[in-house]
Design an enzyme around this catalytic site. Structure first.
Site, PDB file in Angstrom:
ATOM      1  N   CYS A  77      -0.809   3.195  -4.622  1.00 54.85           N
ATOM      2  CA  CYS A  77      -0.689   1.754  -4.435  1.00 54.85           C
ATOM      3  C   CYS A  77      -2.082   1.140  -4.324  1.00 54.85           C
ATOM      4  CB  CYS A  77       0.121   1.488  -3.173  1.00 54.85           C
ATOM      5  SG  CYS A  77       0.017  -0.202  -2.568  1.00 54.85           S
ATOM      6  N   GLU A  78      -2.346   0.104  -5.093  1.00 49.30           N
ATOM      7  CA  GLU A  78      -3.683  -0.480  -5.086  1.00 49.30           C
ATOM      8  C   GLU A  78      -3.960  -1.292  -3.820  1.00 49.30           C
ATOM      9  OE1 GLU A  78      -3.235  -4.708  -7.477  1.00 49.30           O
ATOM     10  OE2 GLU A  78      -3.730  -2.909  -8.633  1.00 49.30           O
ATOM     11  N   HIS A  79      -2.939  -1.591  -3.043  1.00 50.50           N
ATOM     12  CA  HIS A  79      -3.144  -2.385  -1.832  1.00 50.50           C
ATOM     13  C   HIS A  79      -3.645  -1.547  -0.658  1.00 50.50           C
ATOM     14  CE1 HIS A  79       0.124  -5.110  -3.733  1.00 50.50           C
ATOM     15  NE2 HIS A  79      -1.076  -5.477  -4.131  1.00 50.50           N
ATOM     16  N   HIS A  80      -3.134  -0.322  -0.528  1.00 51.05           N
ATOM     17  CA  HIS A  80      -3.528   0.529   0.590  1.00 51.05           C
ATOM     18  C   HIS A  80      -4.065   1.882   0.132  1.00 51.05           C
ATOM     19  CE1 HIS A  80      -0.280  -2.157   2.153  1.00 51.05           C
ATOM     20  NE2 HIS A  80      -1.171  -2.340   3.113  1.00 51.05           N
ATOM     21  N   GLN A 105       4.028  -1.045  -8.630  1.00 48.69           N
ATOM     22  CA  GLN A 105       5.141  -0.530  -9.428  1.00 48.69           C
ATOM     23  C   GLN A 105       5.568  -1.517 -10.502  1.00 48.69           C
ATOM     24  OE1 GLN A 105       8.322   1.223  -7.138  1.00 48.69           O
ATOM     25  NE2 GLN A 105       9.823   0.870  -8.750  1.00 48.69           N
ATOM     26  N   HIS A 157       7.544   4.351  -1.487  1.00 52.42           N
ATOM     27  CA  HIS A 157       6.165   3.957  -1.224  1.00 52.42           C
ATOM     28  C   HIS A 157       5.757   4.367   0.186  1.00 52.42           C
ATOM     29  CE1 HIS A 157       5.621   1.143  -4.763  1.00 52.42           C
ATOM     30  NE2 HIS A 157       6.913   1.430  -4.809  1.00 52.42           N
ATOM     31  N   CYS A 199       3.237   3.419   1.783  1.00 53.43           N
ATOM     32  CA  CYS A 199       2.742   2.283   2.561  1.00 53.43           C
ATOM     33  C   CYS A 199       3.875   1.616   3.333  1.00 53.43           C
ATOM     34  CB  CYS A 199       2.031   1.270   1.667  1.00 53.43           C
ATOM     35  SG  CYS A 199       3.048   0.587   0.346  1.00 53.43           S
TER      36      CYS A 199
END
Length: 204
Positions: A92-95, A133, A161, A163
């Site tokens: 995941c590019e956020h976390h 995703q 996920h 996260c």
């Protein structure tokens, strides 16, 4: 690079300059987290993490269109081709925490087909990047549409996920499904229903 330890050897393919730069950053991250990067259990950790991240993001160095076009064949088959339960692992590019699951990819050829393994390789190529995703689903769809120009493409991804499981809301049973369609999968509900029926069927 080939490493030999005693009677054990393995070949690793990493860009040495990239690994070295990443290694330095991860050593500093350990220090900022309150750890001692010099203690026995952590001495090799920055190098290991650097190589792991290089592997987990290797999709940036791959061309998914070239993957499909390397095995394209003329064929007048005009029924659905479905490759389902393709395992995928991404970050995941956020976390920068993992998400993982399965991709199901179908297309209806219009004079050209590709090797079945190439479909799985395209999924792998896009998954081995920092992702969300939703974008991953669309990228797979668009790549197959552009390379093969079929009558339609359908992609469904089901993933969990970390996260959502390890931090934040911490919901252990949550899962996310995304879908993306082109062509006849959008315009003909019977084709879309056939696709969904085939997805639900499990071979024993």
């Amino acid at each position: 690079m080939e490493r030999t330890i005693g009677n054990y050897s393995k070949e690793e393919r990493f860009d040495p300059a990239t690994v070295e730069a990443l290694e330095g950053h991860y050593r500093e991250i350990l220090r900022l987290l309150g750890e001692d990067p010099g203690r026995e259990g952590l001495v090799k950790t920055p190098e290991r993490v650097a190589k792991a991240m290089a592997f987990l993001t290797k999709g940036y160095d791959e061309d998914p269109l070239s993957i499909l076009r390397s095995a394209m064949f003329r064929e007048e088959y005009k029924q659905m081709v479905l490759v389902k339960d393709i395992e995928l692992y991404s970050l995941c590019e956020h976390h920068m925490l993992p998400f993982y699951g399965k991709a199901h990819v179908a297309y209806i050829p219009d004079g050209r087909i590709t090797g079945l393994s190439k479909i799985a390789r395209v999924v792998e190529c896009f998954a081995r990047r920092l992702q969300v995703q939703e974008r991953l689903t669309v990228q797979i769809r668009d790549c197959i549409q552009e390379a093969l120009e079929p009558m339609g493409v359908a992609v469904v991804i089901e993933a969990s996920h970390m996260c959502m499981r390890m931090r934040g809301i911490e919901k252990q049973q949550s899962a996310t499904t995304t879908s993306a369609f082109t062509g006849i999968f959008l315009s003909d509900h019977r084709t879309r229903e056939e696709f969904m029926t085939l997805l639900s069927h499990r071979y024993r």
